[in-house]
Design a protein around this motif. Structure first.
Motif, PDB file in Angstrom:
ATOM      1  N   PRO A  11      82.194 -41.178 -14.445  1.00 24.14           N
ATOM      2  CA  PRO A  11      83.621 -40.857 -14.259  1.00 24.14           C
ATOM      3  C   PRO A  11      84.387 -40.713 -15.567  1.00 24.14           C
ATOM      4  O   PRO A  11      85.497 -40.177 -15.579  1.00 24.14           O
ATOM      5  N   GLY A  12      83.825 -41.171 -16.685  1.00 28.47           N
ATOM      6  CA  GLY A  12      84.513 -41.040 -17.971  1.00 28.47           C
ATOM      7  C   GLY A  12      84.293 -39.710 -18.647  1.00 28.47           C
ATOM      8  O   GLY A  12      84.935 -39.402 -19.652  1.00 28.47           O
ATOM      9  N   VAL A  13      83.369 -38.897 -18.110  1.00 25.63           N
ATOM     10  CA  VAL A  13      83.073 -37.593 -18.715  1.00 25.63           C
ATOM     11  C   VAL A  13      84.122 -36.584 -18.273  1.00 25.63           C
ATOM     12  O   VAL A  13      84.340 -36.381 -17.079  1.00 25.63           O
ATOM     13  N   GLY A  14      84.741 -35.928 -19.239  1.00 22.81           N
ATOM     14  CA  GLY A  14      85.758 -34.934 -18.928  1.00 22.81           C
ATOM     15  C   GLY A  14      85.281 -33.513 -19.108  1.00 22.81           C
ATOM     16  O   GLY A  14      85.856 -32.583 -18.542  1.00 22.81           O
ATOM     17  N   ALA A  15      84.216 -33.321 -19.923  1.00 27.74           N
ATOM     18  CA  ALA A  15      83.723 -31.966 -20.172  1.00 27.74           C
ATOM     19  C   ALA A  15      82.273 -32.040 -20.598  1.00 27.74           C
ATOM     20  O   ALA A  15      81.805 -33.057 -21.133  1.00 27.74           O
ATOM     21  N   VAL A  16      81.538 -30.948 -20.345  1.00 27.73           N
ATOM     22  CA  VAL A  16      80.113 -30.879 -20.660  1.00 27.73           C
ATOM     23  C   VAL A  16      79.837 -29.558 -21.374  1.00 27.73           C
ATOM     24  O   VAL A  16      80.256 -28.487 -20.907  1.00 27.73           O
ATOM     25  N   ALA A  17      79.115 -29.633 -22.479  1.00 24.64           N
ATOM     26  CA  ALA A  17      78.696 -28.430 -23.210  1.00 24.64           C
ATOM     27  C   ALA A  17      77.295 -28.052 -22.772  1.00 24.64           C
ATOM     28  O   ALA A  17      76.399 -28.902 -22.694  1.00 24.64           O
ATOM     29  N   GLY A  18      77.099 -26.766 -22.472  1.00 21.13           N
ATOM     30  CA  GLY A  18      75.775 -26.284 -22.113  1.00 21.13           C
ATOM     31  C   GLY A  18      75.023 -25.768 -23.323  1.00 21.13           C
ATOM     32  O   GLY A  18      75.483 -25.829 -24.468  1.00 21.13           O
ATOM     33  N   ASN A  19      73.831 -25.235 -23.045  1.00 14.82           N
ATOM     34  CA  ASN A  19      72.917 -24.761 -24.093  1.00 14.82           C
ATOM     35  C   ASN A  19      72.969 -23.234 -24.133  1.00 14.82           C
ATOM     36  O   ASN A  19      72.299 -22.555 -23.353  1.00 14.82           O
ATOM     37  N   ALA A  20      73.787 -22.703 -25.043  1.00 15.37           N
ATOM     38  CA  ALA A  20      73.928 -21.250 -25.156  1.00 15.37           C
ATOM     39  C   ALA A  20      72.776 -20.682 -25.979  1.00 15.37           C
ATOM     40  O   ALA A  20      72.462 -21.182 -27.053  1.00 15.37           O
ATOM     41  N   LYS A  21      72.181 -19.610 -25.479  1.00  9.58           N
ATOM     42  CA  LYS A  21      71.053 -18.981 -26.142  1.00  9.58           C
ATOM     43  C   LYS A  21      71.318 -17.486 -26.324  1.00  9.58           C
ATOM     44  O   LYS A  21      72.004 -16.872 -25.509  1.00  9.58           O
ATOM     45  N   VAL A  22      70.749 -16.951 -27.392  1.00 11.86           N
ATOM     46  CA  VAL A  22      70.894 -15.524 -27.670  1.00 11.86           C
ATOM     47  C   VAL A  22      69.908 -14.746 -26.819  1.00 11.86           C
ATOM     48  O   VAL A  22      68.690 -14.976 -26.897  1.00 11.86           O
ATOM     49  N   GLY A  23      70.422 -13.833 -26.013  1.00 11.92           N
ATOM     50  CA  GLY A  23      69.545 -13.050 -25.159  1.00 11.92           C
ATOM     51  C   GLY A  23      68.983 -11.823 -25.853  1.00 11.92           C
ATOM     52  O   GLY A  23      67.866 -11.392 -25.573  1.00 11.92           O
ATOM     53  N   ASN A  24      69.731 -11.237 -26.779  1.00 13.50           N
ATOM     54  CA  ASN A  24      69.288 -10.022 -27.479  1.00 13.50           C
ATOM     55  C   ASN A  24      68.797 -10.396 -28.876  1.00 13.50           C
ATOM     56  O   ASN A  24      69.419 -10.091 -29.884  1.00 13.50           O
ATOM     57  N   ARG A  25      67.660 -11.084 -28.935  1.00  9.75           N
ATOM     58  CA  ARG A  25      67.148 -11.601 -30.204  1.00  9.75           C
ATOM     59  C   ARG A  25      66.084 -10.704 -30.821  1.00  9.75           C
ATOM     60  O   ARG A  25      65.411 -11.113 -31.778  1.00  9.75           O
ATOM     61  N   ASP A  26      65.901  -9.500 -30.295  1.00 13.62           N
ATOM     62  CA  ASP A  26      64.829  -8.621 -30.779  1.00 13.62           C
ATOM     63  C   ASP A  26      65.199  -7.891 -32.065  1.00 13.62           C
ATOM     64  O   ASP A  26      64.328  -7.377 -32.758  1.00 13.62           O
ATOM     65  N   THR A  27      66.484  -7.811 -32.396  1.00 11.35           N
ATOM     66  CA  THR A  27      66.895  -7.194 -33.649  1.00 11.35           C
ATOM     67  C   THR A  27      66.942  -8.254 -34.739  1.00 11.35           C
ATOM     68  O   THR A  27      66.928  -9.463 -34.460  1.00 11.35           O
ATOM     69  N   LEU A  28      67.024  -7.818 -36.004  1.00 12.18           N
ATOM     70  CA  LEU A  28      67.059  -8.767 -37.115  1.00 12.18           C
ATOM     71  C   LEU A  28      68.316  -9.625 -37.050  1.00 12.18           C
ATOM     72  O   LEU A  28      68.245 -10.854 -37.197  1.00 12.18           O
ATOM     73  N   ILE A  29      69.467  -8.998 -36.796  1.00  9.55           N
ATOM     74  CA  ILE A  29      70.711  -9.764 -36.704  1.00  9.55           C
ATOM     75  C   ILE A  29      70.654 -10.713 -35.517  1.00  9.55           C
ATOM     76  O   ILE A  29      71.097 -11.859 -35.593  1.00  9.55           O
ATOM     77  N   TYR A  77      76.620 -33.279 -23.956  1.00  8.30           N
ATOM     78  CA  TYR A  77      75.802 -32.068 -24.063  1.00  8.30           C
ATOM     79  C   TYR A  77      74.672 -32.126 -23.035  1.00  8.30           C
ATOM     80  O   TYR A  77      73.962 -33.125 -22.936  1.00  8.30           O
ATOM     81  N   ALA A  78      74.528 -31.053 -22.245  1.00  9.55           N
ATOM     82  CA  ALA A  78      73.454 -30.948 -21.254  1.00  9.55           C
ATOM     83  C   ALA A  78      72.455 -29.903 -21.737  1.00  9.55           C
ATOM     84  O   ALA A  78      72.706 -28.699 -21.628  1.00  9.55           O
ATOM     85  N   GLU A  79      71.317 -30.349 -22.271  1.00  8.22           N
ATOM     86  CA  GLU A  79      70.379 -29.435 -22.921  1.00  8.22           C
ATOM     87  C   GLU A  79      69.725 -28.456 -21.964  1.00  8.22           C
ATOM     88  O   GLU A  79      69.346 -27.344 -22.367  1.00  8.22           O
ATOM     89  N   ASN A  80      69.571 -28.820 -20.691  1.00 13.10           N
ATOM     90  CA  ASN A  80      68.882 -27.953 -19.740  1.00 13.10           C
ATOM     91  C   ASN A  80      69.809 -26.969 -19.029  1.00 13.10           C
ATOM     92  O   ASN A  80      69.343 -26.171 -18.217  1.00 13.10           O
ATOM     93  N   ALA A  81      71.090 -27.029 -19.341  1.00 12.64           N
ATOM     94  CA  ALA A  81      72.038 -26.071 -18.759  1.00 12.64           C
ATOM     95  C   ALA A  81      72.071 -24.834 -19.649  1.00 12.64           C
ATOM     96  O   ALA A  81      72.961 -24.646 -20.469  1.00 12.64           O
ATOM     97  N   ARG A  82      71.063 -23.974 -19.463  1.00  8.23           N
ATOM     98  CA  ARG A  82      70.884 -22.833 -20.359  1.00  8.23           C
ATOM     99  C   ARG A  82      71.659 -21.607 -19.880  1.00  8.23           C
ATOM    100  O   ARG A  82      71.660 -21.290 -18.697  1.00  8.23           O
ATOM    101  N   ALA A  83      72.275 -20.939 -20.850  1.00  5.72           N
ATOM    102  CA  ALA A  83      72.977 -19.682 -20.589  1.00  5.72           C
ATOM    103  C   ALA A  83      72.537 -18.677 -21.630  1.00  5.72           C
ATOM    104  O   ALA A  83      72.353 -19.013 -22.801  1.00  5.72           O
ATOM    105  N   TRP A  84      72.373 -17.436 -21.186  1.00  4.60           N
ATOM    106  CA  TRP A  84      71.904 -16.370 -22.085  1.00  4.60           C
ATOM    107  C   TRP A  84      73.056 -15.420 -22.341  1.00  4.60           C
ATOM    108  O   TRP A  84      73.605 -14.821 -21.421  1.00  4.60           O
TER     109      TRP A  84
END
Length: 727
Positions: free
Chosen positions: A464-482, A552-559
């Protein structure tokens, strides 16, 4: 006609806008880097690290040297058509000191000379005179004579006339700036007796004479540079049978304590024998070798001394900055390794739970502005969610039919809310007002979720003390150098950071791509604010100050779709950097707040300011000193140090990739990322600083999307941890 005039005016305005953007974006940061490199090059020059030549040439025969020179005295006057030599009269002794001034030993030599009321001649190098002008001024003030010893101390025997002129003029420039004088005395580096003149050194002496200088060698060498002992220095410096002499000593070039001790005994001893210790012109009863400098020549000399002193101070500051940034980088890496590993072990241990399972439905808010290319993938990924959700797509005045695309999909539990363009915070607040559930998930319109993302993201609300959770953002277009560079940054710089900040209980940012909030917590802080361009950082800091936990929730992945061009990357990071600065300034009072809510101010805010705003501004010093070391310094040590830093970063990156179950192959581009990508981020941050310090306002910048990030990979075919993560 009026229409064409308006068209030309509009075109001119656009062209002018493009021309004005270039200086702001590139010119000032480039000037800063060029100025730093110029200061380093000047330092290298005055420290004899460039253009110096310390080689002594072999003897070259004496058949071209006049006999009267070889058999003459140590003072060679080749200014006229018939060169002559002079010797010091009996019972007169001219002490000469080479290679100074030295900040340690020259003052001690001057103190001994003053103690025994003796004068001497100091043959100074331009490099040392430029660095320590106050000592040159002291020499003149205390009645000593100054002579030139070249600027960089090269062997002039085989140098060109142009190089010789350069050495003389630069040496005079340094003396003029330091003491306001010019001198007519010159001593070649590596010289000895007049009898040692050969076919290589004599033409140099002739040429120097034609330039108006008197060459002074010696006829009594103390050989103090060998450090033979005080008694031996005195013995070698003492002339025979009361003869006059020019004695060679050194006040620089190493430890000269034997020279100082020998002087303190040598001076009173020879004075008791009737010797007078005089300047060269005093001993020869000749006019002074010094002439006063005025006008442009004086100001040129003073300007030179000012620049050299500035380069010294700036370089010293850069060295301190490099030491600070090195310590910070190493300390941060060690802290991240320790705390991220601790975080992973804690949340992955068997039976770990945040609290009771969270199973109630949640609202997912998708603010969208011109996301026609991405929005369908985003919504379809949410429809595959394993957790019950309602989806609210808030169309913020899109002009590309984003809202129509969602409505045409006809999906259950998906609502479209239209509003006039008001910005992302306003769209999110509109979504909050229409959400039906207490837990609210927020995501970007170009992001796709895995089926388990929402479920994993909301489980921490069992506490009940948690007010916000950060997910695990991942780069989906990682095939280019940038894209690959940003993939490394996301895994290493963002997610590893979030693990560390989670353990320190001061998470600074809930990523806009994947975050969840307790609706009641947002309502208590007034919802999403539009005070800054980093609304996600702003709201996270506000939640900390209101006393809520952020985890932080490491398994909450977003692309998510990362920028694919330098221009897009620039726009995004410029907004992030400037927005972070705004958020830090807005919440600066957290530094002095008390109680549990003040923990973020005591720990989080200083860390964010240090590692996200200040330290990156100093990071390019590593590369600046790398270039400097490769060109001017000890190349092997420089390369080793840089490779050591890169190896430490590689270890951290590999550890982060393993924690996130990612393939290691993308780390191949890590060295290039450190060389190129970091410079882009540096210039972006510098521009953000300039915008902040000048009071400028940066508008929200929309990135061009391509829709290349499709549906997330099926969890059933994810690779095991040992093999890396999803492709």
């Amino acid at each position: 006609m009026a229409s064409r005039a308006r068209h030309r005016a509009a075109t001119g305005a656009r062209d002018g806008s493009r021309q004005r953007r270039l200086p702001l974006r590139f010119l000032l940061p480039a000037l800063v880097l060029v100025a730093l490199m110029a200061m380093l090059m000047l330092r290298g020059y005055v420290h004899s690290e460039i253009l110096a030549d310390h080689r002594v040439r072999p003897a070259a025969g004496t058949d071209r040297v006049p006999e009267n020179i070889l058999a003459g005295g140590p003072v060679i006057d080749a200014r006229g058509s018939r060169p002559t030599t002079l010797s010091v009269p009996d019972h007169r002794l001219v002490l000469t000191f080479d290679d100074g001034p030295d900040p340690v030993w020259t003052p001690r030599v001057l103190d001994v000379l003053k103690k025994h009321d003796a004068h001497a001649v100091f043959f100074v190098t331009g490099t040392m005179a430029s660095r320590y002008p106050g000592l040159v001024q002291r020499m003149v003030d205390e009645g000593h004579e100054i002579g030139l010893h070249t600027f960089n101390h090269p062997d002039l025997s085989y140098q060109s006339k142009r190089r010789i002129d350069w050495e003389l003029s630069q040496n005079q420039l340094a003396i003029s700036g330091a003491a306001g004088i010019r001198t007519s005395l010159f001593r070649p580096p590596y010289s000895s007796y007049s009898a040692a003149m050969d076919n290589a050194s004599w033409p140099v002496t002739e040429y120097i004479g034609s330039r108006g200088y008197v060459t002074v060698v010696n006829n009594t060498d103390s050989e103090d540079w060998r450090k033979p002992g005080v008694d031996e220095i005195i013995r070698r410096a003492t002339p025979k049978n009361g003869k006059g002499a020019i004695v060679l000593m050194h006040d620089s070039g190493g430890d000269r304590h034997q020279t100082v001790q020998a002087l303190d005994r040598f001076l009173p001893g020879l004075k008791a024998q009737g010797y007078a210790f005089q300047n060269l012109t005093e001993a020869l009863d000749a006019p002074s070798a010094h002439t006063r400098v005025s006008g442009l020549a004086l100001w040129k000399g003073k300007a030179w001394i000012f620049l050299v002193q500035a380069s010294e101070h700036i370089t010293d500051g850069l060295v301190v900055g490099l030491a600070i940034i090195g310590s910070l980088v190493i300390g941060r890496f060690l802290l991240m390794l320790l705390l991220s590993g601790w975080h992973a072990r804690r949340v992955r241990r068997r039976g770990f739970r945040w609290g009771p399972p969270v199973t109630e439905p949640v609202s997912v808010l998708v603010p969208a502005y011109n996301e026609a290319k991405c929005i369908e993938n985003t919504v379809r990924s949410l429809m595959a969610s394993e957790h019950p959700i309602e989806v609210l797509v808030i169309d913020d005045g899109s002009s590309d039919g984003t809202a129509r695309i969602v409505e045409a999909m006809g999906l259950p539990n998906v609502r479209v809310i239209r509003q006039l363009n008001a910005g992302k915070p306003a769209a999110l607040n509109r979504g909050l007002a229409n959400a039906r559930h207490d837990i609210v998930v927020m995501m970007d319109g170009d992001t796709v979720f895995e089926p388990a993302t929402v479920r994993e993201l909301v489980q921490p609300f069992g506490d009940p003390g948690v007010g916000a959770v950060a997910g695990n953002a991942k780069v989906g277009n990682r095939d280019t150098l940038i894209g690959a560079w940003q993939h490394i940054e996301y895994v290493m710089g963002f997610n590893l950071d979030r693990r560390m900040y989670d353990m320190l209980r001061c998470m600074p940012t809930i990523p806009g791509a994947v975050g969840a909030f307790r609706r009641s917590a947002l309502q208590r802080i007034g919802g999403m604010s539009d005070d800054t361009l980093a609304e996600d950082t702003d709201v996270t800091m506000a939640l900390h100050r209101d006393g809520w936990k952020v985890v932080y929730a490491e398994n909450a992945r977003a692309w998510t779709e990362a920028p694919e061009t330098v221009q897009q990357l620039w726009s995004q990071r410029y907004r992030w950097s400037y927005g972070t600065m705004q958020a830090i300034w807005k919440h600066r009072r957290a530094l002095v707040e008390r109680g549990p809510s003040g923990r973020f101010g005591r720990v989080g805010l200083p860390l964010v300011s240090l590692f996200m705003v200040l330290a990156p501004l100093l990071a390019p010093l590593i590369d600046v000193f790398l270039v400097y070391g490769l060109v001017f310094g000890p190349t092997a040590k420089t390369v080793s140090a840089w490779l050591g830093v890169l190896a430490l970063q590689a270890v951290c990156a590999a550890y982060a990739f393993r924690l996130d179950r990612e393939r290691m192959t993308h780390l191949i581009s890590l060295p290039l990322q450190q060389i190129l990508y970091r410079q882009i981020m540096y210039v972006v941050l510098l521009q953000s600083w300039i915008t902040a310090l000048t009071g400028g306002r940066l508008r929200w910048q929309k990135l061009r999307r391509t829709g290349v990030v499709g549906a997330p990979p099926d969890p059933a075919v994810r690779q095991p941890a040992a093999d890396g993560g999803p492709v």
